[in-house]
Design a protein around this motif. Structure first.
Motif, mmCIF file in Angstrom:
data_model
loop_
_atom_site.group_PDB
_atom_site.id
_atom_site.type_symbol
_atom_site.label_atom_id
_atom_site.label_comp_id
_atom_site.label_asym_id
_atom_site.label_seq_id
_atom_site.Cartn_x
_atom_site.Cartn_y
_atom_site.Cartn_z
ATOM 1 N N ASP A 41 4.655 -4.133 -0.279
ATOM 2 C CA ASP A 41 5.251 -5.432 -0.608
ATOM 3 C C ASP A 41 4.347 -6.610 -0.241
ATOM 4 O OD1 ASP A 41 7.493 -4.119 -1.577
ATOM 5 O OD2 ASP A 41 8.485 -4.145 0.378
ATOM 6 N N ASN A 42 3.036 -6.366 -0.202
ATOM 7 C CA ASN A 42 2.042 -7.398 0.083
ATOM 8 C C ASN A 42 2.284 -8.084 1.431
ATOM 9 O OD1 ASN A 42 -0.354 -8.639 -0.602
ATOM 10 N ND2 ASN A 42 0.644 -10.329 -1.652
ATOM 11 N N GLY A 43 2.828 -7.332 2.373
ATOM 12 C CA GLY A 43 3.081 -7.861 3.715
ATOM 13 C C GLY A 43 1.840 -7.793 4.586
ATOM 14 N N LYS A 44 1.979 -8.290 5.804
ATOM 15 C CA LYS A 44 0.874 -8.228 6.764
ATOM 16 C C LYS A 44 0.756 -6.803 7.295
ATOM 17 C CE LYS A 44 1.217 -12.998 8.205
ATOM 18 N NZ LYS A 44 1.514 -13.926 9.291
ATOM 19 N N ILE A 45 -0.472 -6.353 7.458
ATOM 20 C CA ILE A 45 -0.724 -5.010 7.976
ATOM 21 C C ILE A 45 -0.437 -5.025 9.479
ATOM 22 C CG2 ILE A 45 -2.468 -3.208 8.289
ATOM 23 C CD1 ILE A 45 -3.849 -4.356 5.767
#
Length: 133
Positions: A41-45
């Motif tokens: 979901d294109n979140g922070k790793i």
């Protein structure tokens, strides 16, 4: 009877010599495996250590992972991590090869995993999916 070389032949020979001197030998070129890692979901790793390696799912489980691998630290703030590592000398390209990324905490607990098919010369874009326990 004197034989004078044609000017075109001299230019062709000189060009071929120049190209062979400038171009490196094909066998000496190193292949690099490179690409990027994203989180679902294109979140922070999340914070942890990302291990990246090649895997061949067509072989038995214990010998699937191919030894050369690299690791990258994630600070928990990035959305994308770039990676690259050298191609193993003994390995031949195969359509079954996959680039695998595993995100682990410092204690070794798996946080996320992802993989992408390996294509020679093309960067592999891996999306990490959260591990469910």
């Amino acid at each position: 009877m004197s034989c004078t070389p044609d000017r075109r032949i001299i230019w062709i020979a000189a060009s071929a010599l120049a190209v062979s001197v400038i171009a490196p030998p094909v066998g000496a070129q190193t292949k690099d495996i490179r690409g990027s890692i994203l989180y679902e979901d294109n979140g922070k790793i999340p914070e942890g250590r990302v291990f990246i390696y090649l895997e061949n799912p067509a072989v038995q489980y214990k010998t699937r992972a191919i030894v050369p691998k690299t690791s990258v630290n994630s600070d928990g703030k990035s959305r994308v991590i770039e990676y690259s590592f050298s191609w193993p000398a003994r390995l031949k390209a195969s359509p079954e090869l996959r680039v695998v990324a595993r995100l682990e905490r410092d204690d070794g607990w798996l946080i996320a995993r992802g993989s992408a098919p390996f294509k020679t010369g093309a960067p592999a874009k891996i999306t990490l999916n959260q591990a469910l326990y």
